[in-house]
Write an enzyme that holds these catalytic residues in place. Sequence first.
Site, short mmCIF file in Angstrom:
data_model
loop_
_atom_site.label_atom_id
_atom_site.label_comp_id
_atom_site.label_asym_id
_atom_site.label_seq_id
_atom_site.Cartn_x
_atom_site.Cartn_y
_atom_site.Cartn_z
N LYS A 86 0.96 11.40 -24.33
CA LYS A 86 0.26 10.01 -25.21
C LYS A 86 -1.14 9.83 -25.24
O LYS A 86 -1.52 9.70 -24.30
CB LYS A 86 1.10 9.02 -25.23
CG LYS A 86 1.25 8.12 -26.12
CD LYS A 86 2.43 6.82 -25.88
CE LYS A 86 2.39 5.66 -26.71
NZ LYS A 86 3.29 4.57 -26.44
N SER A 161 5.48 2.58 -29.97
CA SER A 161 4.20 3.21 -30.24
C SER A 161 4.19 4.76 -30.00
O SER A 161 3.29 5.29 -30.41
CB SER A 161 3.06 2.65 -29.49
OG SER A 161 3.61 2.57 -28.00
N SER A 185 8.72 0.98 -27.16
CA SER A 185 7.83 2.36 -27.48
C SER A 185 8.30 3.48 -26.95
O SER A 185 7.74 4.50 -27.49
CB SER A 185 6.58 1.99 -26.99
OG SER A 185 5.92 0.76 -27.68
#
Length: 485
Positions: A86, A161, A185
């Site tokens: 990420k 996210s 997330s």
Amino acid sequence: MDNTSPATEPWQLTAVEAAAALRSRTLSSVELVQSALDRIEATNPRINALADVRPEEALAQARAADERTVTGGDLGPLHGIPTSTKINTDQRGYATSHGVVALAGTNAEQDAACVAALRSAGAVLVGRSNAPAFSYRWFSTNDLHGRTVNPWAPDRTPGGSSGGASASLAAGMTQLAQGNDIGGSIRYPAACCGVVGIRPTVGRVSNWTAPAFVDTPAGRQQLVMPLTVQQCAVEGPLARTVADARLALRVMSTPDLRDPIGVPALPERPAPAELPVVTVVRGIGTVPNHPAVERAVDEAVRKLADAGHRIEELDGLPLLAEAARLWSLLIYEDFRPTMPAVEQVGDADVRASLAYSFAAAAGQWGPAPSLGDYIHGWSRRAALITELQELLGRERLLLTPVSAEPPFEQDADIASPERAAQLVAAQWPMAAVPILGLPAATVPSALVDGLPMSVQLIGGRFEEELVLDAAQAIEDRTPRLRPGL
């Protein structure tokens, strides 16, 4: 799209299947990674899930993996498996950009602990998954990398996210993805895209990363990690299947005393004599569930009962309601000191989202919660953890919705203050768990109106295996869901 046909291309293999093929030498890592890169080339322009894909670097990792296979070198559990990391997590030689233009050049000098664990296990790191600016929203768009769309429906969020991670998995770009979770997330994006996500017990997976520094008029200073990040945020995997998520979680579970709350060793957890009771909590009395959400819960209940679990229904659980409310206090008050930086370098969308979110929190705690409110909140958190742990033990799991709504329409959090408040209310299952620090997984249980719908399973501390066993029971009774790409 309901697709249960066997894989015909290497990218279609699960991580477990691919690992077996690589070890038996019926497939090479170069073939697997090239298939993933071809899939990325075919689908990423439409979905925009991965950023900073470097094909030659990925293929070099794959060739090194194949050399180890031939020479008899040590093969890790993820030997040769394409995996994404990420954009908010340090990977050596890549920008930890957080989706912010001003941070686009902040290349990491070393791997975060979770990335190092994946690399050590043999994973081939093929790209960086997109996220919202500062990884704040339940959506995945930013001014640096653009918007990630849901492979099932472009007008719906892929989640946030870790939306790039979930979208890339659903589209078949990688077998595994690393994410992190402080407010859903990992779990929410997995649910939005019809894949599996597990948030581990706080401390199980190292949250360590190299200290970050900033130059100020007073000199170079280390950035301080907020208390909620230390106590509530976790690193964890997203995957296409429960078995893949289990494999990745075991790899990432590396005791690390550099992490201030990391456990020195994982406790032995022999299988219990009986299947745990599943207690169903459909809501906390604040917001009604959409019919598609009820359908997902009903399907999961039916499948778990078929697997032999005893089912109990609770009309709400006050401690979950209080935990969700505490999230709006502790998270936002910890985030408040960083608002000047967000205002300075954040994009317009994240600034609007934060403004509306603070307004929603003010509706519960007032515009300026006191230090006493904050301290009492942390005290109540400890009491709630004890209370829920005593309820669960090893004999019980909780089953909840993922959200009171299906995947939100894109940018719903910045449509209006009223809509933003509705989202915060709907996301109570995502908010309650981080405050409690317990493990939780989301797993698809139904396809409703063309969208994957999932449920959340919550277990006692360090009971990830029980959570994943129940998720497996649901997955075993649910046709494999793949978007029609």
